[in-house]
Write a protein that holds these residues in place. Structure first.
Motif, PDB file in Angstrom:
ATOM      1  N   SER A  63       0.717  -0.894   0.070  1.00 23.06           N
ATOM      2  CA  SER A  63      -0.102   0.133   0.044  1.00 23.06           C
ATOM      3  C   SER A  63       0.709   1.224  -0.104  1.00 23.06           C
ATOM      4  O   SER A  63       0.554   2.173  -0.836  1.00 23.06           O
ATOM      5  CB  SER A  63      -1.049   0.155   1.008  1.00 23.06           C
ATOM      6  N   TYR A  67       1.601   2.836  -4.505  1.00 21.55           N
ATOM      7  CA  TYR A  67       0.532   3.875  -5.044  1.00 21.55           C
ATOM      8  C   TYR A  67       1.207   5.042  -4.412  1.00 21.55           C
ATOM      9  O   TYR A  67       2.039   5.133  -3.459  1.00 21.55           O
ATOM     10  CB  TYR A  67      -0.660   3.676  -4.467  1.00 21.55           C
ATOM     11  N   SER A  71      -2.980   8.949  -3.506  1.00 24.13           N
ATOM     12  CA  SER A  71      -3.995   7.803  -3.898  1.00 24.13           C
ATOM     13  C   SER A  71      -4.579   7.313  -2.873  1.00 24.13           C
ATOM     14  O   SER A  71      -4.126   6.947  -1.600  1.00 24.13           O
ATOM     15  CB  SER A  71      -3.206   6.594  -4.734  1.00 24.13           C
ATOM     16  N   ARG A  73      -5.750   4.305  -2.548  1.00 27.98           N
ATOM     17  CA  ARG A  73      -5.308   2.960  -2.311  1.00 27.98           C
ATOM     18  C   ARG A  73      -3.954   2.691  -1.356  1.00 27.98           C
ATOM     19  O   ARG A  73      -3.566   2.040  -0.870  1.00 27.98           O
ATOM     20  CB  ARG A  73      -4.820   2.517  -3.423  1.00 27.98           C
ATOM     21  N   ARG A 233     -11.281   3.107   5.675  1.00 29.57           N
ATOM     22  CA  ARG A 233     -10.514   1.980   5.553  1.00 29.57           C
ATOM     23  C   ARG A 233     -11.181   0.778   6.194  1.00 29.57           C
ATOM     24  O   ARG A 233     -11.235  -0.586   5.681  1.00 29.57           O
ATOM     25  CB  ARG A 233      -9.266   2.234   5.410  1.00 29.57           C
ATOM     26  N   GLN A 245      -6.742  -6.264   5.250  1.00 31.53           N
ATOM     27  CA  GLN A 245      -6.830  -4.698   4.996  1.00 31.53           C
ATOM     28  C   GLN A 245      -7.438  -4.202   6.475  1.00 31.53           C
ATOM     29  O   GLN A 245      -6.727  -3.031   6.718  1.00 31.53           O
ATOM     30  CB  GLN A 245      -7.986  -4.312   4.051  1.00 31.53           C
TER      31      GLN A 245
END
Length: 283
Positions: A63, A67, A71, A73, A233, A245
Motif C-alpha cells: 500500500s 501507489y 492515492s 489506495r 478503510r 486490510q
C-alpha cells in the motif's frame, strides 16, 4: 524476548482460528493433505480470520510503496485524513481544556459546580454520542472535518482540563508571593508564572490526548460513511471481508499515534527544557 513470545502466540492463534477454513478449502481441492499442508495454508489464506504478521507487513508495504501518497489506495493518504481531524480536534480540546481549567482554578465555585459535569461527560460511550454529533451538525450544514474534530475534542478535552488544573496550581507559592510583591496583576501572573509551571502537565496530557484523538477521528469516520480516513478503510474492509486490510489499517492507526506522540515529545523537549533550565538557574 517479549516480541518473540508475542509473534509465536500470534502465529499459533492464526493456525487455530484459520484451520477450519483451511481444512475445508483443502478438502474441496480434492488432494490429499496433512498437518503441514494445513499449517501452511492457514498462513497464506486471502481472507483469514486472523492474518499473520507477515501478511499485514506485506499489505502495508504494498500500500505504501505501490501507489502515490495521494492515492486512496495508499494508507498514508488515509492516515493524513485521520490525522487532520485528530489534530484539529486536539487543538480545539486544548483551547476548551485550558479555558475550563483556568475557570476552575480562579473561580472556586466552578470547581464544585462545573468539575462534576466534566467528569460525568466522560461516562457517555463515544460510540453512542458520535452519530448524534454527526446528525446534529449535519442538520445545520456542518459536515466533513468539523464533526469528526468535535468528536475528538469531546474525547481529549477531559485529560487536558484535569492536567491543566493540576499544572496551574503547581506554581511555586514563593514565586506567587514574589509576583504579588511586584504588584503583578492576575493576567501577568497567569501568563508569566502559572502557564510556564503548567507546561509539563500540559504536555503529559497532550501525549494521552493525541492518542485518544486519533481514536475519536476513526470513530467519527464510521457513522459518517466517509470515503477517506483510516475509519473508512476499516469500514470498507469489513464490508468486503478483507481482514488483512482491516489489520493493516489498525497497524497504521497505531503508527500514526506513535508518530504524533513522538512529535509532541519533541516539542516538549524544545519548549519545556529551556524553561526548566531558567527556573533552575533562578533558584
Amino acid at each position: 524476548m517479549v516480541t518473540i513470545i508475542i509473534l509465536a502466540a500470534w502465529y499459533a492463534g492464526a493456525i487455530w482460528l484459520n484451520s477450519p477454513q483451511a481444512a475445508e478449502a483443502l478438502t474441496r481441492a480434492g488432494k490429499p493433505w496433512g498437518t503441514m499442508d494445513l499449517i501452511a495454508h492457514t498462513f497464506t489464506m486471502k481472507r483469514p480470520v486472523l492474518p499473520t504478521p507477515d501478511q499485514i507487513v506485506v499489505d502495508l508495504w504494498n500500500s505504501l510503496t505501490g501507489y502515490a501518497p495521494t492515492s486512496p489506495r495508499n494508507l498514508l493518504f488515509h492516515a493524513g485524513v485521520t490525522a487532520q481531524a485528530a489534530l484539529t480536534g486536539l487543538a480545539m480540546g486544548v483551547v476548551l481544556g485550558v479555558a475550563l481549567a483556568a475557570g476552575i482554578v480562579y473561580v472556586r465555585t466552578l470547581e464544585y459546580s462545573l468539575l462534576p459535569w466534566i467528569i460525568a461527560s466522560q461516562t457517555i460511550p463515544i460510540l453512542a454520542i458520535a452519530p448524534m454529533i454527526i446528525v446534529i451538525l449535519g442538520n445545520i450544514g456542518l459536515t466533513g472535518l468539523l464533526p469528526k474534530a468535535v468528536i475528538c475534542m469531546y474525547l481529549c478535552f477531559f485529560p487536558i482540563t484535569v492536567g491543566m488544573v493540576k499544572g496551574l496550581r503547581a506554581a511555586d507559592p514563593l514565586w506567587l508571593d514574589l509576583m504579588r510583591t511586584y504588584s503583578a496583576g492576575g493576567l501577568a501572573t497567569f501568563l508569566k508564572l502559572r502557564i510556564p509551571a503548567s507546561l509539563p502537565f500540559l504536555f503529559a496530557s497532550l501525549k494521552v490526548s493525541v492518542a485518544i484523538s486519533v481514536v475519536g477521528a476513526i470513530v467519527g469516520e464510521l457513522p459518517a460513511g466517509a470515503q477517506a480516513g483510516l475509519g473508512a478503510r476499516l469500514l470498507s474492509g469489513s464490508y468486503y471481508g478483507q481482514t488483512v486490510q482491516i489489520w493493516s489499517a489498525l497497524v497504521m492507526a497505531s503508527l500514526l499515534s506513535v508518530v504524533l506522540i513522538a512529535v509532541i515529545r519533541g516539542v516538549e523537549v524544545a519548549v519545556v527544557g529551556p524553561i526548566i533550565g531558567r527556573g533552575s538557574a533562578a533558584r
